[in-house]
Design a protein around this motif. Structure first.
Motif, PDB file in Angstrom:
ATOM      1  N   PHE A 108      43.330-116.476   1.622  1.00 24.59           N
ATOM      2  CA  PHE A 108      43.008-116.309   0.249  1.00 24.59           C
ATOM      3  C   PHE A 108      44.160-115.288  -0.309  1.00 24.59           C
ATOM      4  CE2 PHE A 108      42.015-112.313   2.220  1.00 24.59           C
ATOM      5  CZ  PHE A 108      42.176-111.214   1.138  1.00 24.59           C
ATOM      6  N   SER A 109      44.102-115.151  -1.676  1.00 25.55           N
ATOM      7  CA  SER A 109      44.843-114.390  -2.413  1.00 25.55           C
ATOM      8  C   SER A 109      44.316-113.158  -3.026  1.00 25.55           C
ATOM      9  CB  SER A 109      45.893-115.512  -2.983  1.00 25.55           C
ATOM     10  OG  SER A 109      46.949-114.541  -3.971  1.00 25.55           O
ATOM     11  N   PHE A 110      45.096-111.988  -2.750  1.00 24.45           N
ATOM     12  CA  PHE A 110      44.810-110.963  -3.717  1.00 24.45           C
ATOM     13  C   PHE A 110      45.535-111.140  -5.112  1.00 24.45           C
ATOM     14  CE2 PHE A 110      44.531-108.664   0.551  1.00 24.45           C
ATOM     15  CZ  PHE A 110      43.248-108.165   0.223  1.00 24.45           C
ATOM     16  N   ALA A 167      53.155-105.805   2.491  1.00 23.11           N
ATOM     17  CA  ALA A 167      53.168-106.473   3.849  1.00 23.11           C
ATOM     18  C   ALA A 167      51.748-106.334   4.400  1.00 23.11           C
ATOM     19  CB  ALA A 167      54.041-105.709   4.805  1.00 23.11           C
ATOM     20  N   PHE A 168      50.796-105.421   4.230  1.00 27.64           N
ATOM     21  CA  PHE A 168      49.578-105.379   4.744  1.00 27.64           C
ATOM     22  C   PHE A 168      48.697-106.456   4.088  1.00 27.64           C
ATOM     23  CE2 PHE A 168      46.276-102.000   6.040  1.00 27.64           C
ATOM     24  CZ  PHE A 168      46.407-102.583   7.483  1.00 27.64           C
ATOM     25  N   ALA A 169      48.966-106.584   2.645  1.00 33.92           N
ATOM     26  CA  ALA A 169      48.047-107.594   1.785  1.00 33.92           C
ATOM     27  C   ALA A 169      48.506-108.839   2.397  1.00 33.92           C
ATOM     28  CB  ALA A 169      48.228-107.371   0.438  1.00 33.92           C
ATOM     29  N   ASN A 170      49.764-109.194   2.484  1.00 33.74           N
ATOM     30  CA  ASN A 170      50.277-110.359   2.962  1.00 33.74           C
ATOM     31  C   ASN A 170      49.513-110.990   4.355  1.00 33.74           C
ATOM     32  OD1 ASN A 170      51.741-110.856   0.724  1.00 33.74           O
ATOM     33  ND2 ASN A 170      53.735-110.102   1.628  1.00 33.74           N
ATOM     34  N   VAL A 171      49.256-110.038   5.229  1.00 34.02           N
ATOM     35  CA  VAL A 171      48.829-110.355   6.592  1.00 34.02           C
ATOM     36  C   VAL A 171      47.007-110.787   6.443  1.00 34.02           C
ATOM     37  CG1 VAL A 171      48.074-109.340   8.883  1.00 34.02           C
ATOM     38  CG2 VAL A 171      50.348-108.965   8.085  1.00 34.02           C
ATOM     39  N   PHE A 172      46.763-110.161   5.468  1.00 32.68           N
ATOM     40  CA  PHE A 172      45.216-110.106   5.189  1.00 32.68           C
ATOM     41  C   PHE A 172      45.136-111.599   4.544  1.00 32.68           C
ATOM     42  CE2 PHE A 172      43.723-106.419   6.528  1.00 32.68           C
ATOM     43  CZ  PHE A 172      42.266-106.330   6.195  1.00 32.68           C
ATOM     44  N   GLU A 173      46.175-111.913   3.506  1.00 29.89           N
ATOM     45  CA  GLU A 173      45.878-113.136   2.738  1.00 29.89           C
ATOM     46  C   GLU A 173      46.171-114.535   3.662  1.00 29.89           C
ATOM     47  OE1 GLU A 173      47.465-111.948  -1.535  1.00 29.89           O
ATOM     48  OE2 GLU A 173      48.874-112.606  -0.116  1.00 29.89           O
ATOM     49  N   MET A 207      37.215-107.811   0.690  1.00 27.68           N
ATOM     50  CA  MET A 207      38.498-107.693   1.336  1.00 27.68           C
ATOM     51  C   MET A 207      39.471-106.560   0.982  1.00 27.68           C
ATOM     52  SD  MET A 207      38.264-109.837   3.671  1.00 27.68           S
ATOM     53  CE  MET A 207      39.319-110.945   4.448  1.00 27.68           C
ATOM     54  N   THR A 208      39.286-106.446  -0.170  1.00 29.11           N
ATOM     55  CA  THR A 208      40.227-105.062  -0.683  1.00 29.11           C
ATOM     56  C   THR A 208      39.445-104.001  -0.153  1.00 29.11           C
ATOM     57  OG1 THR A 208      40.345-106.281  -2.853  1.00 29.11           O
ATOM     58  CG2 THR A 208      40.872-103.891  -2.791  1.00 29.11           C
ATOM     59  N   GLU A 209      38.372-103.771  -0.039  1.00 25.84           N
ATOM     60  CA  GLU A 209      37.530-102.687   0.654  1.00 25.84           C
ATOM     61  C   GLU A 209      38.031-102.449   2.038  1.00 25.84           C
ATOM     62  OE1 GLU A 209      33.349-102.545   0.353  1.00 25.84           O
ATOM     63  OE2 GLU A 209      33.359-102.955  -1.857  1.00 25.84           O
ATOM     64  N   LEU A 210      38.209-103.544   2.747  1.00 24.80           N
ATOM     65  CA  LEU A 210      38.578-103.449   4.147  1.00 24.80           C
ATOM     66  C   LEU A 210      40.046-102.972   4.254  1.00 24.80           C
ATOM     67  CD1 LEU A 210      36.865-106.686   5.513  1.00 24.80           C
ATOM     68  CD2 LEU A 210      36.413-104.396   6.112  1.00 24.80           C
ATOM     69  N   LEU A 211      40.849-103.685   3.650  1.00 23.19           N
ATOM     70  CA  LEU A 211      42.245-103.436   3.375  1.00 23.19           C
ATOM     71  C   LEU A 211      42.519-101.856   3.135  1.00 23.19           C
ATOM     72  CD1 LEU A 211      45.298-105.459   2.624  1.00 23.19           C
ATOM     73  CD2 LEU A 211      44.901-103.343   1.204  1.00 23.19           C
TER      74      LEU A 211
END
Length: 84
Positions: free
Chosen positions: A36-38, A25-31, A1-5
């Motif tokens: 899941f959680s980064f 904000a971008f990470a929050n949307v992914f989560e 997921m980190t690669e995609l983000l």
């Protein structure tokens, strides 16, 4: 997921207003989207670049290969259907 983000972020994000959202904000949307959680997106990105100094896009390359394979499969099927 980190690669995609990280890839989407480096491409300029996907904000309708033409502005890049913050990394948090971008990470929050992914989560929220993927459940899941980064924990700490900055640490995750540091680790991404640290552990993958030679092949940063292995996951993305695999995703692209699967998409191309499916596209070719559907194109072949469509061509067969058109010949009938």
């Amino acid at each position: 997921m980190t690669e995609l983000l990280t890839s989407i972020e480096l491409l300029g994000g996907i904000d309708e207003a033409g502005k890049n959202p913050s990394k948090i904000a971008f990470a929050n949307v992914f989560e929220q989207s993927f459940g899941f959680s980064f924990n700490d997106i900055y640490d995750c990105q540091r680790e991404l670049f640290k552990r993958k100094p030679y092949n940063l896009t292995k996951t993305l390359d695999a995703l692209k290969a699967v998409l191309v394979k499916e596209y070719n499969k559907r194109k072949t099927q469509r061509d067969k259907d058109e010949k009938r």
